[in-house]
Design an enzyme around this catalytic site. Sequence first.
Site, PDB file in Angstrom:
ATOM      1  N   ASP A 274       0.627 -22.782  21.131  1.00  0.00           N
ATOM      2  CA  ASP A 274       1.939 -22.292  21.401  1.00  0.00           C
ATOM      3  C   ASP A 274       1.985 -21.656  22.890  1.00  0.00           C
ATOM      4  OD1 ASP A 274       4.755 -21.944  20.575  1.00  0.00           O
ATOM      5  OD2 ASP A 274       4.527 -19.729  21.068  1.00  0.00           O
ATOM      6  N   GLY A 409       8.763 -22.292  24.418  1.00  0.00           N
ATOM      7  CA  GLY A 409       8.392 -23.659  24.798  1.00  0.00           C
ATOM      8  C   GLY A 409       9.357 -24.689  24.490  1.00  0.00           C
ATOM      9  N   LEU A 410       9.772 -24.376  22.941  1.00  0.00           N
ATOM     10  CA  LEU A 410      10.768 -25.365  22.461  1.00  0.00           C
ATOM     11  C   LEU A 410      12.148 -25.365  23.052  1.00  0.00           C
ATOM     12  CD1 LEU A 410      11.355 -27.512  20.219  1.00  0.00           C
ATOM     13  CD2 LEU A 410      12.004 -25.707  18.787  1.00  0.00           C
TER      14      LEU A 410
END
Length: 518
Positions: A274, A409-410
Site C-alpha cells: 500500500d 494511492g487509489l
Amino acid sequence: MKLTLWTYEGPPHVGAMRVATAMKGVHYVLHAPQGDTYADLLFTMIERRNHRPPVTFTTFQASDLGADTATLFKRAAQGAYDRFQPQAMIVGASCTAELIQDDPGGLASTLGLPCPVVPLDLPSYSRKENFGADETLLALTRALAQPCDRTENITCNILGATALGFRHRDDVAEITSLLLQMGIAVNVAAPLDATPADLARLPAAHFNVLLYPETGESTARWLEKTHAQPFTKTIPIGAHATRDFIAEVAALAGVSPTVDEANLRLPWWSASVDSTYLTGKRVFIFGDATHAMAAARVARDEIGFDVVGLGCYNREFARPMRAAAKEYGVEALISDDYLEVEAAIIAAAPELILGTQMERHIAKRLGIACAVISAPVHVQDFPARYSPQMGFEGANVLFDTWIHPLVMGLEEHLLTMFREDFEFHDAAGPSHHGGKATPAPAQQILEPTPDAATQMIEAAQALAHALHWLPDAERELKKIPFFVRAKARRNTEKYAAEKGVTQITIETLYEAKAHYAR
Ligand code: SF4
C-alpha cells in the site's frame, strides 16, 4: 533593521524561560518592560501548563525610566526570593532592559540572597531563543555541578529537553525506556523536571545522551571537558537512527546493543504494498536543524521519498546542515525569513512539506500536503496522547503523521483518471480531510480557476517569461497528474531554454520528458 512579520524563534530570554519553566526549584527574575509577561502564555496556553512560569518580571514603565530602574530590579529580586524561596535563581535582562544596562547580575549579588544566583548574559539583538536556552542550561550547570564519583551502576544523563520543546516530554519517556531495556538507568534528565540539586549531581553519570543539540550541546561539551563525560552524537529519530543510537550507547556503556523491536511498525508499514505510491514523492523539509536533518534521513531511507529541499532557520547549525543537504543533492536553505522559505518551496514544487507551524501556513496557501516536524509549533502539537518523535514508537508516529496529509494511492489514481469528474477533479483535496471534495461547479470543471498548483506554475512561468506555451502543449500538460505537473512544466521549460527554443509545442514537452527519463 529588518522587516519581519513571522519569526521562527523568540528572543533569547524566552529560551531562558524555557529552561526555568522546565525545572523545579529555579526562579527567573527578568528585567523587562511592562507587557513582556505575554511570554507566560506560551507556557500556560500553548503547552497548557497548569501553573505560571517561575518568572518575576520587573515590568518597568515609561515613567520608571526617569527614576531608578536598578532599585526596581533589586526590589523585584528580593520579593521573588521571599515569596518563592527557590533553590537557585537566574537573573537577566530582556531586549529593552539590555539597552538601559542595569546589570541584573551585579545588582542581585549586592542583595546577598541565601541561594545561588546565576547571572545570564544573553545578547538579544544578535542571538535567539535556542541560544538563550542552551546558554542558560550551561550557566546553571557551570554554577551548580559538583565533582562527584560515578554511580556504581551504569547511568547516563539526558540533556536538552526543555519546556515548550516539540514532543520533548514523550521523547524523554521513550528514550528513558529504551535505555532501561539496555540496563542503563537515567541519572538526571535536564533541564526538564530537574532541580538545582539534580544539576549538582550531573557529573555522577558515566556519559550523556544529548537529545537536542540546539538546547543542550554547550552543556554536553562542558561536561565532557570538565568532567570527562562523553556524549552521544546520534539523534534517535527514525528506525535507522534509533538503531545507530543504540549501537553508540552500547559502545559507550559497554553493554549489549540488543533491544526489543517488537513494537516497531514503520519498516513493515512502508514496505507494505500500500506504500508503493509513496516512492519518489517529492518532499521539502524545513525546521530546526536537528529535526530537519533527521527527517530527511527517514524520508529518503525509510519511506522512499525524494528530498527536493532541505534547510533550517537556526544559523548556528549551518555547517552540518550544508553537509547533510549535499548528501541529498540539494543546496541547504539557511534562512529565518519565511518569504525565502516560501519562494524555495514554490521553486522546488514538492508534493509534501515537512516543516514548522510557518510551513503549515505556506502549505495551506499553496494547497500542498504538510506535516509538522519541528518547533515553532502551535497548541495542536502539544497533544494529550503519547506522541514521541524519537525511538521506535517515535518512528511509528512519524509514519502515520507524514502519510496522513497525502492523497491516498487509489484516490490519486481516481483524481488522475477522472480529472473532469464532479468529485475527483484536480482541485479536490484528499477526501479523508473532507471539505475540499465538494462538487466543483460545471463551469469550473471545464475551465478550472487557478488552484495552488496553477499558482506555482504561474510563478515558474514568470521566471521563464521568455518562453511561450502553445495552446496544444498547454492542454497536453494538463493531462499530467496535478501533483507532478509543476515539475513537468519546469523540466520542459529548462529543456527548452537549454535548446534555445522559445515556443513550447507538444513535441517539446515529449522531448523533454524523454530527455529527463534517460
Ligand atoms: S523587550 Fe524584547 S520581547 Fe519584550 S517587548 Fe521589547 S522587543 Fe519584545
